[in-house]
Design a protein around this motif. Structure first.
Motif, mmCIF file in Angstrom:
data_model
loop_
_atom_site.group_PDB
_atom_site.id
_atom_site.type_symbol
_atom_site.label_atom_id
_atom_site.label_comp_id
_atom_site.label_asym_id
_atom_site.label_seq_id
_atom_site.Cartn_x
_atom_site.Cartn_y
_atom_site.Cartn_z
ATOM 1 N N SER A 1 0.934 -1.313 0.008
ATOM 2 C CA SER A 1 0.076 -0.238 -0.090
ATOM 3 C C SER A 1 0.796 1.292 0.054
ATOM 4 O O SER A 1 1.864 1.312 0.433
ATOM 5 N N LEU A 2 0.320 2.372 -0.708
ATOM 6 C CA LEU A 2 1.057 3.518 -0.569
ATOM 7 C C LEU A 2 2.305 3.693 -0.865
ATOM 8 O O LEU A 2 3.300 3.795 -0.361
ATOM 9 N N VAL A 3 2.746 3.173 -2.175
ATOM 10 C CA VAL A 3 4.015 2.945 -2.748
ATOM 11 C C VAL A 3 4.205 4.198 -3.874
ATOM 12 O O VAL A 3 4.080 3.957 -4.865
ATOM 13 N N PRO A 4 5.114 5.041 -3.286
ATOM 14 C CA PRO A 4 5.461 6.262 -4.097
ATOM 15 C C PRO A 4 6.214 5.887 -5.175
ATOM 16 O O PRO A 4 7.312 5.251 -5.137
ATOM 17 N N GLY A 5 5.949 6.729 -6.367
ATOM 18 C CA GLY A 5 6.466 6.435 -7.573
ATOM 19 C C GLY A 5 6.371 5.142 -8.291
ATOM 20 O O GLY A 5 7.145 4.901 -9.070
ATOM 21 N N ALA A 6 5.528 4.423 -8.059
ATOM 22 C CA ALA A 6 5.466 2.820 -8.501
ATOM 23 C C ALA A 6 4.988 2.925 -9.816
ATOM 24 O O ALA A 6 5.563 2.191 -10.705
ATOM 25 N N GLU A 7 4.000 3.880 -10.440
ATOM 26 C CA GLU A 7 3.570 3.844 -11.706
ATOM 27 C C GLU A 7 4.836 4.162 -12.729
ATOM 28 O O GLU A 7 4.486 3.595 -13.959
ATOM 29 N N ASP A 8 5.544 4.801 -12.633
ATOM 30 C CA ASP A 8 6.880 5.165 -13.459
ATOM 31 C C ASP A 8 8.188 4.499 -13.223
ATOM 32 O O ASP A 8 9.126 4.942 -13.792
ATOM 33 N N ALA A 9 8.350 3.599 -12.108
ATOM 34 C CA ALA A 9 9.453 2.755 -11.824
ATOM 35 C C ALA A 9 9.881 1.883 -12.814
ATOM 36 O O ALA A 9 9.270 1.222 -13.437
ATOM 37 N N THR A 10 11.322 1.611 -12.887
ATOM 38 C CA THR A 10 11.748 0.773 -13.657
ATOM 39 C C THR A 10 11.803 -0.546 -12.912
ATOM 40 O O THR A 10 11.858 -1.620 -13.095
ATOM 41 N N HIS A 11 11.933 -0.502 -11.462
ATOM 42 C CA HIS A 11 12.063 -1.460 -10.451
ATOM 43 C C HIS A 11 11.572 -1.251 -9.311
ATOM 44 O O HIS A 11 11.397 -0.025 -8.881
ATOM 45 N N LEU A 12 10.994 -2.326 -8.670
ATOM 46 C CA LEU A 12 10.359 -2.305 -7.488
ATOM 47 C C LEU A 12 11.228 -3.244 -6.200
ATOM 48 O O LEU A 12 11.532 -4.213 -6.712
ATOM 49 N N ILE A 13 11.436 -2.320 -5.083
ATOM 50 C CA ILE A 13 12.054 -3.240 -4.067
ATOM 51 C C ILE A 13 11.050 -3.300 -3.093
ATOM 52 O O ILE A 13 10.312 -2.477 -2.552
ATOM 53 N N VAL A 14 10.567 -4.674 -2.879
ATOM 54 C CA VAL A 14 9.614 -5.078 -2.116
ATOM 55 C C VAL A 14 9.798 -5.802 -0.993
ATOM 56 O O VAL A 14 10.888 -6.581 -0.866
ATOM 57 N N LYS A 15 9.520 -5.431 0.018
ATOM 58 C CA LYS A 15 9.700 -6.058 1.613
ATOM 59 C C LYS A 15 8.703 -7.201 1.740
ATOM 60 O O LYS A 15 7.655 -6.932 1.828
ATOM 61 N N ALA A 16 9.484 -8.261 2.028
ATOM 62 C CA ALA A 16 8.434 -9.509 2.082
ATOM 63 C C ALA A 16 8.898 -10.325 3.474
ATOM 64 O O ALA A 16 9.752 -9.892 4.348
ATOM 65 N N THR A 17 8.163 -11.242 3.672
ATOM 66 C CA THR A 17 8.530 -11.999 5.168
ATOM 67 C C THR A 17 9.919 -12.280 5.507
ATOM 68 O O THR A 17 10.516 -12.326 6.623
#
Length: 332
Positions: free
Chosen positions: A128-144
């Protein structure tokens, strides 16, 4: 502690301010080296210290500028650099790549708990609430089990974007068996997240300084009963209170900038964010009231500054949350 910038930092801030005054965009800021100034020499930049971050984001806050520097460079490239992903970190710092960092999940309130999980090299979950996600080339995602790198457009990656009150954009992110690559455990967040909180505080400081300047000018020019309203003692007292609060905030931000890489960093982060959140809300409300009706006008320069200050309190934990963190850290 030296509450002053070096000549190089001052020159960079002046260049950024002139570029922003001319309407310069994120590409123009990258050409000036703003992103590289936020990275250490080891990470391919030429700065990355607390005062470097303070100078850049205080300047951005004064101009109410919307840029990807906080999320893509301070947080995203900072994580990548700590993870040994030097090439992608440098690309983010130079503006060639854009990184979005997905930490929070629906229903969270600053507790840091996540349910996004990996099976093999695929992620499933919601962010939720991920700034800049729509024009990002990569996402860093926090998982368990740590932090994962996801490429934009990956299979099963869904985005629902929307505008934020500070002028930026964010998105709700869904991952359904999405290909990803693990880059390390959650401890990689420690220094980049502290630096990002410093950036938010410095940005808020710049916005507060500009809001107070606008209010001072207004009180000197707006007349009532044949004289400027700034000559009325009641309003002078309110301005004195404003200036005192902003000065305390300025000292707190400088203190955090000087302690960004010390062993006691977490306590300074909590203390500064708690104070800045409270003062930001106070300055937003008080400057609007002192302006009267014009303070509520959307087209007036104060409006985006006030929204920016309201958003600053909520970003990365509000004032009450960090007050609790400071009490716990002090007790420990």
């Amino acid at each position: 502690m030296d509450f002053g910038f070096t000549d190089e930092q001052t020159m960079l801030g002046e260049s950024l301010a002139r570029t922003l005054d001319r309407g310069g965009d994120a590409a123009a800021l990258s050409e000036l080296g703003a992103g590289l100034a936020l990275m250490t020499e080891e990470a391919g930049g030429f700065g990355g210290t607390g005062p470097d971050i303070l100078m850049v984001f205080r300047t951005l806050g004064r101009a109410a500028a919307v840029t990807p520097l906080l999320d893509s460079v301070v947080l995203g490239a900072g994580i990548l650099s700590a993870a040994g992903e030097a090439d992608l970190a440098e690309a983010a710092a130079s503006g060639e790549a854009r990184i979005a960092v997905a930490l929070d999940e629906p229903g969270q309130r600053y507790d840091g708990k996540v349910s996004t999980h990996a099976e093999g090299e695929r992620l499933t979950g919601e962010k939720s609430l991920v700034p800049g996600a729509e024009d990002a080339t990569h996402l860093i995602v926090k998982a368990t089990d740590g932090l994962w790198l996801v490429e934009a457009g990956a299979e099963g990656l869904g985005l629902r974007s929307y505008a934020l009150m500070d002028g930026g954009r964010a998105a709700e992110v869904t991952l359904k068996d999405t290909p990803a690559r693990r880059i390390g455990d959650a401890s990689l967040l420690d220094r980049p997240l502290a630096a990002a909180i410093l950036a938010v505080c410095a940005d808020a400081l710049g916005a507060m300084e500009k809001a107070v300047e606008l209010t001072t000018d207004y009180l000197k020019t707006r007349k009532q009963f044949g004289r400027p309203i700034g000559s009325f003692q009641a309003l002078q007292h309110r301005m004195a209170d404003l200036l005192t609060e902003v000065e305390q905030a300025r000292s707190a931000v400088w203190n955090l900038a000087g302690n960004l890489d010390t062993a006691d960093r977490d306590r300074h982060v909590a203390a500064t964010k708690s104070l800045l959140g409270r003062v930001a809300l106070y300055v937003a409300e008080e400057t609007i009231q002192l302006h009267g009706g014009i303070g509520m006008t959307e087209e007036y320069e104060l409006a985006p500054l006030a929204r920016r200050l309201l958003a600053a309190d909520a970003r990365f934990g509000d004032s009450d949350h960090h007050l609790e963190r400071f009490i716990a850290a002090s007790a420990a």
